[in-house]
Design a protein around this motif. Structure first.
Motif, PDB file in Angstrom:
ATOM      1  N   PHE A  38      11.155  18.082 -12.536  1.00  0.00           N
ATOM      2  CA  PHE A  38      10.632  17.892 -13.891  1.00  0.00           C
ATOM      3  C   PHE A  38       9.199  17.374 -13.857  1.00  0.00           C
ATOM      4  N   LEU A  39       8.953  16.360 -13.021  1.00  0.00           N
ATOM      5  CA  LEU A  39       7.614  15.761 -12.944  1.00  0.00           C
ATOM      6  C   LEU A  39       6.590  16.748 -12.393  1.00  0.00           C
ATOM      7  N   VAL A  40       6.951  17.451 -11.322  1.00  0.00           N
ATOM      8  CA  VAL A  40       6.023  18.406 -10.711  1.00  0.00           C
ATOM      9  C   VAL A  40       5.698  19.538 -11.689  1.00  0.00           C
ATOM     10  N   SER A  41       6.722  20.065 -12.355  1.00  0.00           N
ATOM     11  CA  SER A  41       6.483  21.153 -13.303  1.00  0.00           C
ATOM     12  C   SER A  41       5.623  20.690 -14.475  1.00  0.00           C
ATOM     13  N   SER A  42       5.799  19.443 -14.903  1.00  0.00           N
ATOM     14  CA  SER A  42       4.968  18.896 -15.994  1.00  0.00           C
ATOM     15  C   SER A  42       3.510  18.802 -15.567  1.00  0.00           C
ATOM     16  N   ILE A  43       3.285  18.278 -14.368  1.00  0.00           N
ATOM     17  CA  ILE A  43       1.918  18.107 -13.866  1.00  0.00           C
ATOM     18  C   ILE A  43       1.229  19.455 -13.685  1.00  0.00           C
ATOM     19  N   ILE A  44       1.949  20.412 -13.077  1.00  0.00           N
ATOM     20  CA  ILE A  44       1.366  21.748 -12.873  1.00  0.00           C
ATOM     21  C   ILE A  44       1.037  22.394 -14.208  1.00  0.00           C
ATOM     22  N   ALA A  45       1.928  22.252 -15.184  1.00  0.00           N
ATOM     23  CA  ALA A  45       1.689  22.853 -16.498  1.00  0.00           C
ATOM     24  C   ALA A  45       0.483  22.224 -17.193  1.00  0.00           C
ATOM     25  N   ILE A  46       0.316  20.914 -17.046  1.00  0.00           N
ATOM     26  CA  ILE A  46      -0.838  20.240 -17.647  1.00  0.00           C
ATOM     27  C   ILE A  46      -2.133  20.743 -17.008  1.00  0.00           C
ATOM     28  N   VAL A  47      -2.152  20.785 -15.674  1.00  0.00           N
ATOM     29  CA  VAL A  47      -3.345  21.260 -14.963  1.00  0.00           C
ATOM     30  C   VAL A  47      -3.653  22.709 -15.342  1.00  0.00           C
ATOM     31  N   GLY A  54       4.428  19.856 -20.610  1.00  0.00           N
ATOM     32  CA  GLY A  54       3.106  19.735 -20.000  1.00  0.00           C
ATOM     33  C   GLY A  54       2.113  20.712 -20.580  1.00  0.00           C
ATOM     34  N   ALA A  55       2.540  21.962 -20.780  1.00  0.00           N
ATOM     35  CA  ALA A  55       1.637  22.978 -21.321  1.00  0.00           C
ATOM     36  C   ALA A  55       1.229  22.654 -22.754  1.00  0.00           C
ATOM     37  N   LEU A  56       2.190  22.226 -23.567  1.00  0.00           N
ATOM     38  CA  LEU A  56       1.881  21.882 -24.951  1.00  0.00           C
ATOM     39  C   LEU A  56       0.940  20.684 -25.017  1.00  0.00           C
ATOM     40  N   ALA A  57       1.146  19.727 -24.118  1.00  0.00           N
ATOM     41  CA  ALA A  57       0.303  18.524 -24.115  1.00  0.00           C
ATOM     42  C   ALA A  57      -1.120  18.822 -23.667  1.00  0.00           C
TER      43      ALA A  57
END
Length: 267
Positions: free
Chosen positions: A145-154, A95-98
């Motif tokens: 996995f999904l929650v951590s991806s979303i938080i990292a993107i935000v 998420g962070a990289l994206a």
């Protein structure tokens, strides 16, 4: 050259303020760094089409060292639940990289509007803390996995470490507060590192960027902020045991509210 030195000097002062407030109130610096850079960066020729991207990317890069020192301190105190990284680390890094590549596709004005709304919401959360009722059972691997991806993107899109989002979520999952804060300090460093990488790659061929940038990262501002914030943060920690932090948080929340509203109006 004069403007470059002026911005570096101002960012030294900005970093001092951010570092002190981070140590005093336990807040991330991105909510202050980004608005300040939105005002300062046009002085060195950052065009409006890239302004918000550079401000957010530079803020995110400044979090790497400051969050690393915090993560190290929490690890020494045994506050980091390392077992949580197995289900959540892949989502955090992805998420962070994206976030850097997603940000590149969003117009600067729209990104500034989104950031201003986020600042207002965080100000409300700081003034009237939301404390979710703890759930005794951890979510499934896929949910984590999904929650951590979303938080990292935000977090990557807003130029923050993500602690303001991870701590409430982990508290809801039944994790003790000190462990939730310890976990978020490590994830903040990882989000900043992966997000900064994404912003560098995404901005390599971006037009209208001044000298002194690597991708979307403006180095003179970055160095000024990091140097002083690292030095001053321990002073804020020391003052936290003396000053009325609960009152100061509400005052700071009011300041964030004003900043957010002003940004929303001028976006």
């Amino acid at each position: 050259m004069d403007n470059l030195l002026l911005i570096f000097s101002i960012c030294l002062l900005l970093g001092s303020f951010v570092g002190f407030m981070a140590g005093l109130l336990g807040i991330g610096g991105g909510l202050i760094i980004v608005p300040a850079l939105l005002y300062l960066l046009p002085w060195v020729g950052v065009e409006s089409s890239q302004l918000t991207h550079v401000a957010i990317a530079t803020s995110l890069a400044s979090i790497i060292l400051t969050s690393f020192s915090s993560a190290l301190a929490h690890h020494k105190r045994g506050n980091v639940p390392w077992n949580l990284f197995k289900p959540m680390l892949p989502g955090i890094m992805l998420g962070a990289l994206a976030s850097g590549f997603i940000s590149e596709k969003i117009p600067s004005a729209d990104l500034q509007t989104a950031f201003s709304i986020f600042v207002i919401l965080m100000a409300i959360q700081m003034a009237f803390p939301f404390k979710p009722k703890a759930n005794e059972q951890m979510p499934a691997f896929t949910v984590l996995f999904l929650v951590s991806s979303i938080i990292a993107i935000v977090a990557g899109l807003m130029g923050i470490g993500g602690g303001v989002l991870f701590v409430p979520f982990l508290s809801y999952c039944g994790i003790q507060m000190r462990s939730a804060v310890g976990f978020s300090s490590v994830t903040g460093c990882l989000i900043a590192l992966a997000g900064t990488t994404g912003y560098i790659i995404a901005g390599l061929n971006a037009p209208d960027l001044p000298q002194g940038t690597i991708g979307f990262i403006y180095l003179p501002a970055l160095f000024g902020i990091v140097i002083s914030s690292m030095l001053v943060a321990p002073l804020g920690v020391k003052m936290a045991s003396v000053w009325p932090t609960a009152v100061l948080k509400k005052i700071f929340a009011l300041l964030l509210m004003v900043i957010g509203l002003k940004m929303a109006i001028t976006a």
